[in-house]
Design a protein around this motif. Sequence first.
Motif, PDB file in Angstrom:
ATOM      1  N   PRO A  55       0.866  -1.244  -0.082  1.00 43.64           N
ATOM      2  CA  PRO A  55       0.128   0.145   0.164  1.00 43.64           C
ATOM      3  C   PRO A  55       0.998   1.226  -0.092  1.00 43.64           C
ATOM      4  O   PRO A  55       0.530   2.105  -0.701  1.00 43.64           O
ATOM      5  CB  PRO A  55      -0.941  -0.052   1.390  1.00 43.64           C
ATOM      6  CG  PRO A  55      -1.053  -1.626   1.515  1.00 43.64           C
ATOM      7  CD  PRO A  55       0.273  -2.307   1.134  1.00 43.64           C
ATOM      8  N   VAL A  56       1.831   1.356   0.698  1.00 44.66           N
ATOM      9  CA  VAL A  56       2.826   2.619   0.782  1.00 44.66           C
ATOM     10  C   VAL A  56       3.393   2.950  -0.537  1.00 44.66           C
ATOM     11  O   VAL A  56       3.875   3.985  -0.933  1.00 44.66           O
ATOM     12  CB  VAL A  56       3.810   2.380   1.997  1.00 44.66           C
ATOM     13  CG1 VAL A  56       5.018   1.401   1.863  1.00 44.66           C
ATOM     14  CG2 VAL A  56       4.324   4.085   2.296  1.00 44.66           C
ATOM     15  N   LEU A 105      -9.637  -1.497  -5.001  1.00 44.43           N
ATOM     16  CA  LEU A 105      -8.934  -2.405  -4.080  1.00 44.43           C
ATOM     17  C   LEU A 105      -9.645  -3.765  -4.482  1.00 44.43           C
ATOM     18  O   LEU A 105     -10.813  -4.113  -4.458  1.00 44.43           O
ATOM     19  CB  LEU A 105      -9.621  -1.889  -2.694  1.00 44.43           C
ATOM     20  CG  LEU A 105      -9.421  -2.937  -1.697  1.00 44.43           C
ATOM     21  CD1 LEU A 105      -7.995  -3.124  -1.261  1.00 44.43           C
ATOM     22  CD2 LEU A 105     -10.062  -2.238  -0.275  1.00 44.43           C
ATOM     23  N   ASP A 106      -8.566  -4.718  -4.621  1.00 39.45           N
ATOM     24  CA  ASP A 106      -9.150  -6.163  -4.766  1.00 39.45           C
ATOM     25  C   ASP A 106      -8.667  -6.728  -3.327  1.00 39.45           C
ATOM     26  O   ASP A 106      -7.670  -6.883  -2.938  1.00 39.45           O
ATOM     27  CB  ASP A 106      -8.201  -6.876  -5.775  1.00 39.45           C
ATOM     28  CG  ASP A 106      -8.689  -8.378  -5.930  1.00 39.45           C
ATOM     29  OD1 ASP A 106      -8.436  -9.073  -5.064  1.00 39.45           O
ATOM     30  OD2 ASP A 106      -8.661  -8.699  -7.169  1.00 39.45           O
ATOM     31  N   THR A 107      -9.791  -6.957  -2.904  1.00 34.94           N
ATOM     32  CA  THR A 107      -9.619  -7.587  -1.282  1.00 34.94           C
ATOM     33  C   THR A 107      -8.875  -8.689  -1.096  1.00 34.94           C
ATOM     34  O   THR A 107      -8.234  -8.941   0.101  1.00 34.94           O
ATOM     35  CB  THR A 107     -11.310  -7.760  -0.801  1.00 34.94           C
ATOM     36  OG1 THR A 107     -11.849  -8.688  -1.413  1.00 34.94           O
ATOM     37  CG2 THR A 107     -11.795  -6.265  -0.765  1.00 34.94           C
ATOM     38  N   ALA A 108      -8.829  -9.453  -1.962  1.00 36.26           N
ATOM     39  CA  ALA A 108      -8.029 -10.676  -2.061  1.00 36.26           C
ATOM     40  C   ALA A 108      -6.692 -10.634  -2.493  1.00 36.26           C
ATOM     41  O   ALA A 108      -5.706 -11.222  -1.747  1.00 36.26           O
ATOM     42  CB  ALA A 108      -8.475 -11.876  -2.430  1.00 36.26           C
ATOM     43  N   ASN A 109      -6.214  -9.761  -3.636  1.00 31.70           N
ATOM     44  CA  ASN A 109      -4.987  -9.552  -4.096  1.00 31.70           C
ATOM     45  C   ASN A 109      -3.861  -9.234  -3.205  1.00 31.70           C
ATOM     46  O   ASN A 109      -2.699  -9.816  -3.134  1.00 31.70           O
ATOM     47  CB  ASN A 109      -4.972  -8.772  -5.337  1.00 31.70           C
ATOM     48  CG  ASN A 109      -5.514  -9.456  -6.316  1.00 31.70           C
ATOM     49  OD1 ASN A 109      -5.628 -10.659  -6.468  1.00 31.70           O
ATOM     50  ND2 ASN A 109      -5.462  -8.348  -7.465  1.00 31.70           N
ATOM     51  N   VAL A 110      -4.088  -8.153  -2.391  1.00 36.24           N
ATOM     52  CA  VAL A 110      -3.122  -7.763  -1.112  1.00 36.24           C
ATOM     53  C   VAL A 110      -2.669  -9.066  -0.404  1.00 36.24           C
ATOM     54  O   VAL A 110      -1.744  -9.147   0.260  1.00 36.24           O
ATOM     55  CB  VAL A 110      -3.610  -6.699  -0.380  1.00 36.24           C
ATOM     56  CG1 VAL A 110      -3.733  -5.480  -1.142  1.00 36.24           C
ATOM     57  CG2 VAL A 110      -4.948  -6.953   0.310  1.00 36.24           C
ATOM     58  N   ILE A 111      -3.748 -10.119  -0.048  1.00 38.12           N
ATOM     59  CA  ILE A 111      -3.419 -11.206   0.735  1.00 38.12           C
ATOM     60  C   ILE A 111      -2.567 -12.221  -0.197  1.00 38.12           C
ATOM     61  O   ILE A 111      -1.720 -12.798   0.257  1.00 38.12           O
ATOM     62  CB  ILE A 111      -4.746 -11.863   1.447  1.00 38.12           C
ATOM     63  CG1 ILE A 111      -5.197 -10.907   2.395  1.00 38.12           C
ATOM     64  CG2 ILE A 111      -4.314 -13.171   1.750  1.00 38.12           C
ATOM     65  CD1 ILE A 111      -6.557 -11.294   2.790  1.00 38.12           C
ATOM     66  N   LEU A 112      -3.171 -12.433  -1.472  1.00 37.75           N
ATOM     67  CA  LEU A 112      -2.654 -13.484  -2.368  1.00 37.75           C
ATOM     68  C   LEU A 112      -1.267 -13.178  -2.750  1.00 37.75           C
ATOM     69  O   LEU A 112      -0.440 -14.039  -3.018  1.00 37.75           O
ATOM     70  CB  LEU A 112      -3.333 -13.700  -3.674  1.00 37.75           C
ATOM     71  CG  LEU A 112      -4.723 -13.903  -3.535  1.00 37.75           C
ATOM     72  CD1 LEU A 112      -5.435 -14.032  -4.847  1.00 37.75           C
ATOM     73  CD2 LEU A 112      -5.037 -15.461  -2.689  1.00 37.75           C
ATOM     74  N   VAL A 119      -8.150  -4.614   5.303  1.00 39.03           N
ATOM     75  CA  VAL A 119      -8.506  -3.710   6.082  1.00 39.03           C
ATOM     76  C   VAL A 119      -7.570  -2.648   6.614  1.00 39.03           C
ATOM     77  O   VAL A 119      -7.902  -1.283   6.515  1.00 39.03           O
ATOM     78  CB  VAL A 119      -9.040  -4.524   7.258  1.00 39.03           C
ATOM     79  CG1 VAL A 119      -9.770  -3.530   8.384  1.00 39.03           C
ATOM     80  CG2 VAL A 119     -10.108  -5.428   6.817  1.00 39.03           C
ATOM     81  N   ASP A 120      -6.431  -2.943   6.801  1.00 45.36           N
ATOM     82  CA  ASP A 120      -5.349  -2.097   7.233  1.00 45.36           C
ATOM     83  C   ASP A 120      -4.928  -1.442   6.195  1.00 45.36           C
ATOM     84  O   ASP A 120      -4.445  -0.100   6.259  1.00 45.36           O
ATOM     85  CB  ASP A 120      -4.220  -2.922   7.902  1.00 45.36           C
ATOM     86  CG  ASP A 120      -4.574  -3.802   9.323  1.00 45.36           C
ATOM     87  OD1 ASP A 120      -5.612  -3.145   9.795  1.00 45.36           O
ATOM     88  OD2 ASP A 120      -3.857  -4.711   9.518  1.00 45.36           O
ATOM     89  N   ALA A 121      -4.877  -1.670   4.795  1.00 49.91           N
ATOM     90  CA  ALA A 121      -4.325  -1.319   3.861  1.00 49.91           C
ATOM     91  C   ALA A 121      -5.133   0.149   3.528  1.00 49.91           C
ATOM     92  O   ALA A 121      -4.719   1.379   2.858  1.00 49.91           O
ATOM     93  CB  ALA A 121      -4.216  -1.894   2.497  1.00 49.91           C
ATOM     94  N   LEU A 122      -6.447   0.007   3.858  1.00 48.18           N
ATOM     95  CA  LEU A 122      -7.395   1.297   4.034  1.00 48.18           C
ATOM     96  C   LEU A 122      -6.794   2.511   4.703  1.00 48.18           C
ATOM     97  O   LEU A 122      -7.049   3.531   4.461  1.00 48.18           O
ATOM     98  CB  LEU A 122      -8.815   1.008   4.271  1.00 48.18           C
ATOM     99  CG  LEU A 122      -9.593   0.113   3.393  1.00 48.18           C
ATOM    100  CD1 LEU A 122     -10.697  -0.420   4.008  1.00 48.18           C
ATOM    101  CD2 LEU A 122      -9.543   0.790   2.009  1.00 48.18           C
ATOM    102  N   PHE A 167      -4.393   3.982   1.784  1.00 45.30           N
ATOM    103  CA  PHE A 167      -4.631   4.554   0.552  1.00 45.30           C
ATOM    104  C   PHE A 167      -6.371   4.645   0.542  1.00 45.30           C
ATOM    105  O   PHE A 167      -6.861   4.955  -0.411  1.00 45.30           O
ATOM    106  CB  PHE A 167      -4.284   3.758  -0.645  1.00 45.30           C
ATOM    107  CG  PHE A 167      -4.545   2.334  -0.740  1.00 45.30           C
ATOM    108  CD1 PHE A 167      -5.712   1.864  -0.523  1.00 45.30           C
ATOM    109  CD2 PHE A 167      -3.397   1.445  -0.858  1.00 45.30           C
ATOM    110  CE1 PHE A 167      -6.158   0.408  -0.554  1.00 45.30           C
ATOM    111  CE2 PHE A 167      -3.793   0.261  -0.932  1.00 45.30           C
ATOM    112  CZ  PHE A 167      -5.033  -0.311  -0.806  1.00 45.30           C
ATOM    113  N   GLY A 168      -6.958   4.541   1.461  1.00 44.00           N
ATOM    114  CA  GLY A 168      -8.452   4.576   1.706  1.00 44.00           C
ATOM    115  C   GLY A 168      -9.264   5.694   1.046  1.00 44.00           C
ATOM    116  O   GLY A 168     -10.183   5.357   0.211  1.00 44.00           O
TER     117      GLY A 168
END
Length: 282
Positions: free
Chosen positions: A157-158, A176-183, A190-193, A196-197
């Motif tokens: 995110p940063v 925001l792809d909610t899975a991609n940051v995890i994959l 949630v924290d990424a918001l 860059f929320g």
Amino acid sequence: MKIGVCVSFDSVSEMSKKFKSLKQEGFDNCQLISWNPALWTDENLEMIKTLTNENGITISAFWCGWEGPSVWDFYDGQLTLGLVPPEYRVMRIKNLCDGADFAKKLGVENVVTHMGFIPENPNDPQFAPFCVAVRTVAQHLKQNGQYLLFETGQETPVTMLRCFETVGCDNLGVNLDTANVILYGKANPVDALDVFGKYVRNLHAKDGCYPTNGHDLGKETRIGDGKVDFKALFKKLHELGYDGYVTIEREISGEQQTEDIRHAKKYLGDIIDEIYGGKEQC
């Protein structure tokens, strides 16, 4: 808040069936995904317009692909994805601008793509020229009255935030792809918001698990079976004032994909209805 689904524009012959199915499943919006510039013709433009009008479908975003190789792992992905590899950069700038022009004629404001593995180190010699390439595309879209949305995944995110600050255009946003940051093992959505929320303009609602080796992405799952805390996610989105589109993406095929999308529609709808106080529409 409106729940939609991804629709792939990869052949002309299937589009009528796809939009009719969308309507039958109770959706009124979609992201249109296309990787083939040869399909971005005026004839196909009129066909898409006719089908969306007939079926009452709004295109919330145009997901614009690009030509050349693409390998979705941690090794060859570094060399092939997005605007990062210098040998494909000029070609892909043209692809993104051409796709944006097609989207403009469709009346679509948001253009989404993967930018690739943006260098984490701002002193990396490829970071500055990459940002120049992004600026070139963003300025073209600005003339069209459009936003250029980075789909999350290959960057922290940063790193994405730093790129936005360096590029300096006011029409950059996040899909925001909610899975991609995890994959990709880059963050928790949630924290990424927190980072860059304010830039989020659309979502891919998707679920999955973290990587278990250093070569391959984590495994995508049915929504609710992975690591994404959708209740916490939508609570934070609500606090940020986001009330836009939520686009279900399930990257499998066949009847199981249909069943998983139906499950996701209800799963997400129940959470959104609880948090947004009945604002969810589908």
